[in-house]
Design an enzyme around this catalytic site. Structure first.
Site, short mmCIF file in Angstrom:
data_model
loop_
_atom_site.label_atom_id
_atom_site.label_comp_id
_atom_site.label_asym_id
_atom_site.label_seq_id
_atom_site.Cartn_x
_atom_site.Cartn_y
_atom_site.Cartn_z
N ASP A 7 -21.49 -15.05 88.21
CA ASP A 7 -21.90 -15.06 86.80
C ASP A 7 -22.32 -16.48 86.43
OD1 ASP A 7 -22.21 -14.87 84.06
OD2 ASP A 7 -20.52 -13.50 83.82
N SER A 43 -18.23 -9.52 77.53
CA SER A 43 -18.99 -10.72 77.20
C SER A 43 -18.57 -11.23 75.82
CB SER A 43 -20.50 -10.42 77.30
OG SER A 43 -21.25 -11.59 77.29
N HIS A 46 -22.85 -11.14 85.92
CA HIS A 46 -22.45 -10.77 84.55
C HIS A 46 -22.45 -9.26 84.43
CE1 HIS A 46 -21.65 -12.22 80.49
NE2 HIS A 46 -22.46 -11.29 80.01
#
Length: 326
Positions: free
Chosen positions: A269, A101, A297
């Site tokens: 996501d 991320s 995610h």
């Protein structure tokens, strides 16, 4: 703890084989935590596994939740310097980077600043922290979860006077989180974490879902996270956000074309759409992009591909044996 200047100390840890391939894990956020699960994605016989808690977060001091934390001493440039200071402290010539991320933005930025210190890069749930990405994750994704987004907006309105259409929500959040009203900071941190949990968990197996509003992190960590994420995302200069290079990371990625790079991303996501790693892939045609159709995610198959990428790199120095995905 490593002293890195500006009154900061950053927490780091090492596991696995002391003589193995050095691999640095960069957690998400900005302001996320260093959880032990990252170690499972590297063969401890093959790797010297290193985790770094970014300044202001987790066990690093001072916490962004503390009045002692100075936002001007916490930028992407500072984080890149901290990574390089840790590398020098540990006597590592070069290492494999694994960023998740926000950690993928940080990994790319470190590689651009110190290309000779990077052997390869694994990116999971890829971000580049462009203004478009920030606008989407802070407001655009609210179209998918209007009830939860309204709950967040109500708290922001209460403590800041912000109104939809009157400036950026993330700027209002940052203003509250760097202010002196402790009650407002707590209230907004709890609201922000509940909002993130709403959209960040899509695509996870039911067994891994957490009830919204029941974040496992201690209250201080929730305040620190919200302080740092709003601090970074509110920084908007021209075509860049979060102190990434002028023009954004995409404008500079061609400089990394000689590095082995593997990206793993979930089709579902909604927080960081697959358009981001696709844009990176266009700039780095030789990079691998594995899109997991059923996950968001993060998810178990994405973690499996991360393990395969690390195993492949340990044997070949590339990501040739990862397999699976687009």
């Amino acid at each position: 703890m490593l002293t890195v200047g500006d009154g900061h100390q950053v927490y780091w840890e090492s596991s696995g084989n002391p003589d193995g391939i050095p691999a640095l894990y960069l957690h998400g956020g900005p302001g996320g935590s260093l959880k032990p699960g990252y170690r499972r994605h590297f063969d401890p016989a093959a790797y010297r596994i290193i985790g770094l808690q970014q300044r202001g977060a987790g066990r690093s001091t001072p916490s962004a939740a503390s009045p002692a934390h100075r936002p001007e001493h916490n930028t992407t440039e500072h984080l890149v310097r901290d990574i390089e200071a840790l590398r020098a402290h540990l006597g590592i010539e070069s290492w494999l980077l694994a960023g998740v991320s926000w950690g993928s933005t940080l990994a790319l930025q470190y590689a651009l600043a110190h290309p000779g210190r990077v052997r390869g890069i694994v990116l999971v749930s890829v971000t580049t922290t462009s203004p478009a990405e920030v606008d989407w994750i802070t407001e655009g994704v609210g179209a998918l979860y209007p009830e939860a987004f309204q709950s967040l907006c109500d708290v922001v309105i209460t403590h800041s006077g912000w109104r939809p259409g009157q400036g950026r929500l993330i700027d209002a959040v940052a203003g509250v989180m760097t202010g002196d009203d402790a009650e407002a900071r707590l209230d907004l941190a709890l609201a922000w974490m509940a909002w993130e949990e709403t959209h960040i968990q899509i695509g996870l197996p039911v067994a891994q879902l957490r009830p919204v509003g029941l974040c496992e992190a201690p209250i201080e960590e929730q305040i620190a996270f919200t302080t740092l994420v709003s601090h970074y995302w509110s920084h908007h200069a021209g075509q860049a956000s979060g102190w990434v290079p002028d023009g954004g990371l995409a404008a500079h990625l061609q400089e990394l074309r000689g590095l082995p790079i593997c990206m793993i991303h979930g089709r579902r996501d909604v927080s960081d759409p697959v358009s981001t790693p696709w844009a990176v892939k266009r700039e780095l045609p030789a990079a691998q992009l594995h899109v997991v159709e059923s996950e968001g995610h993060g998810g178990p198959h994405m973690m499996e591909l991360w393990c395969r990428a690390a195993d492949s790199f340990a044997v070949t120095g590339t990501f040739a044996a990862v397999g699976g995905g687009a």
